[in-house]
Design an enzyme around this catalytic site. Structure first.
Site, PDB file in Angstrom:
ATOM      1  N   ASP A   7       0.854  -1.190   0.000  1.00 44.78           N
ATOM      2  CA  ASP A   7       0.000   0.000   0.000  1.00 44.78           C
ATOM      3  C   ASP A   7       0.888   1.238   0.000  1.00 44.78           C
ATOM      4  O   ASP A   7       1.994   1.225   0.555  1.00 44.78           O
ATOM      5  CB  ASP A   7      -0.915   0.016   1.226  1.00 44.78           C
ATOM      6  CG  ASP A   7      -1.867   1.201   1.216  1.00 44.78           C
ATOM      7  OD1 ASP A   7      -2.686   1.301   0.279  1.00 44.78           O
ATOM      8  OD2 ASP A   7      -1.781   2.036   2.124  1.00 44.78           O
ATOM      9  N   GLU A  52      -6.209  18.412   2.860  1.00 45.75           N
ATOM     10  CA  GLU A  52      -7.088  17.255   2.788  1.00 45.75           C
ATOM     11  C   GLU A  52      -6.311  15.947   2.898  1.00 45.75           C
ATOM     12  O   GLU A  52      -6.778  14.973   3.487  1.00 45.75           O
ATOM     13  CB  GLU A  52      -7.908  17.270   1.492  1.00 45.75           C
ATOM     14  CG  GLU A  52      -7.111  17.305   0.206  1.00 45.75           C
ATOM     15  CD  GLU A  52      -6.795  18.715  -0.265  1.00 45.75           C
ATOM     16  OE1 GLU A  52      -6.559  18.887  -1.477  1.00 45.75           O
ATOM     17  OE2 GLU A  52      -6.795  19.634   0.578  1.00 45.75           O
ATOM     18  N   HIS A  57      -4.222  11.156   6.152  1.00 51.39           N
ATOM     19  CA  HIS A  57      -3.054  10.364   6.520  1.00 51.39           C
ATOM     20  C   HIS A  57      -2.425  10.768   7.845  1.00 51.39           C
ATOM     21  O   HIS A  57      -1.679   9.975   8.429  1.00 51.39           O
ATOM     22  CB  HIS A  57      -1.989  10.458   5.423  1.00 51.39           C
ATOM     23  CG  HIS A  57      -2.508  10.171   4.049  1.00 51.39           C
ATOM     24  ND1 HIS A  57      -3.198   9.032   3.739  1.00 51.39           N
ATOM     25  CD2 HIS A  57      -2.447  10.893   2.896  1.00 51.39           C
ATOM     26  CE1 HIS A  57      -3.534   9.046   2.452  1.00 51.39           C
ATOM     27  NE2 HIS A  57      -3.102  10.159   1.929  1.00 51.39           N
TER      28      HIS A  57
END
Length: 228
Positions: A7, A52, A57
């Site tokens: 990922d 954003e 994250h």
């Protein structure tokens, strides 16, 4: 067979518009079993982190400022994945970013046929149903309560569990319940597979249970199955 469940986290959606990778996480499988070997790297994107993206994250400019640039870790990343199959959820997104970063370095890119897309597998297996990572965790009873923010290593660990369920369920743990491993960072840790959050339901029918009980009863009191 070696597989890498992978990922990435990025500053946005399009590397051609200036977005960059900020984190890579990967989990190694061998014969569909976790080996305990992982790859995890935060990366300085050489640009500001959009608000954003920070909210998704939790990685800000100050945190990433002293992290290595992709050019410093690209070869090490390629060395880690090698020619293993890359198991990725929505593979076209991650591969697009990885190959952009690798091509900017002049390194070999990763062919798309090296990637196995779990999103496509889930949509084919469960047509019309939600196929996000969170939705698949709910479907398979996988605990993702710690996934309050998107993190590459955590998401790859969760995806590894989802992938094993998608391809038919987890294989038996052949004496791998506690293995000391060396992580890619060079530190040593003790790894153990996570327990299944809920036992799998029995596949025995009531008729099969009754037939088994009748068979054991015929064996007498000295039968091994009659002893507790």
């Amino acid at each position: 067979m070696r597989e890498i469940v992978l990922d990435t986290e990025t500053t946005g959606f399009d590397p051609e518009s200036g977005d960059r990778i900020v984190e890579i996480g990967a989990v190694e499988l061998m014969g569909h079993m976790p080996t305990g070997r992982t790859y995890h790297q935060y990366i300085n994107p050489e640009r500001s982190m959009p608000q954003e993206a920070f909210e998704v994250h939790g990685l800000g400019d100050e945190f990433l400022a002293d992290k290595p640039k992709f050019a410093e870790i690209g070869q090490a990343f390629l060395d880690f994945v090698g020619d293993a199959k890359l198991v990725i959820h929505n593979a076209s997104f991650d591969m697009k970013f990885l190959n952009a970063e690798l091509s900017w370095m002049g390194l070999r890119t990763l062919p798309m046929d090296q990637a196995l897309d779990t999103l496509l597998i889930a949509r084919k297996r469960f047509p019309g149903s939600p196929a996000s990572l969170d939705a698949l965790c709910r479907r398979f009873g996988i605990d993702n309560s710690s996934r309050t923010l998107h993190g590459a290593l955590l998401d790859s660990e969760i995806l590894a569990e989802v992938y094993l369920e998608l391809i038919g369920g987890r294989q038996p743990d052949f004496a791998l319940s506690s293995v000391t491993v060396e992580k890619h960072s060079g530190t040593t840790a003790v790894w153990a597979p996570k327990p299944r959050p809920a036992p799998l339901p029995s596949r025995l029918t009531e008729e099969e249970r009754a037939a088994h009980a009748a068979f054991v009863e015929k064996l007498g009191d000295d039968a091994l199955w009659s002893k507790s």
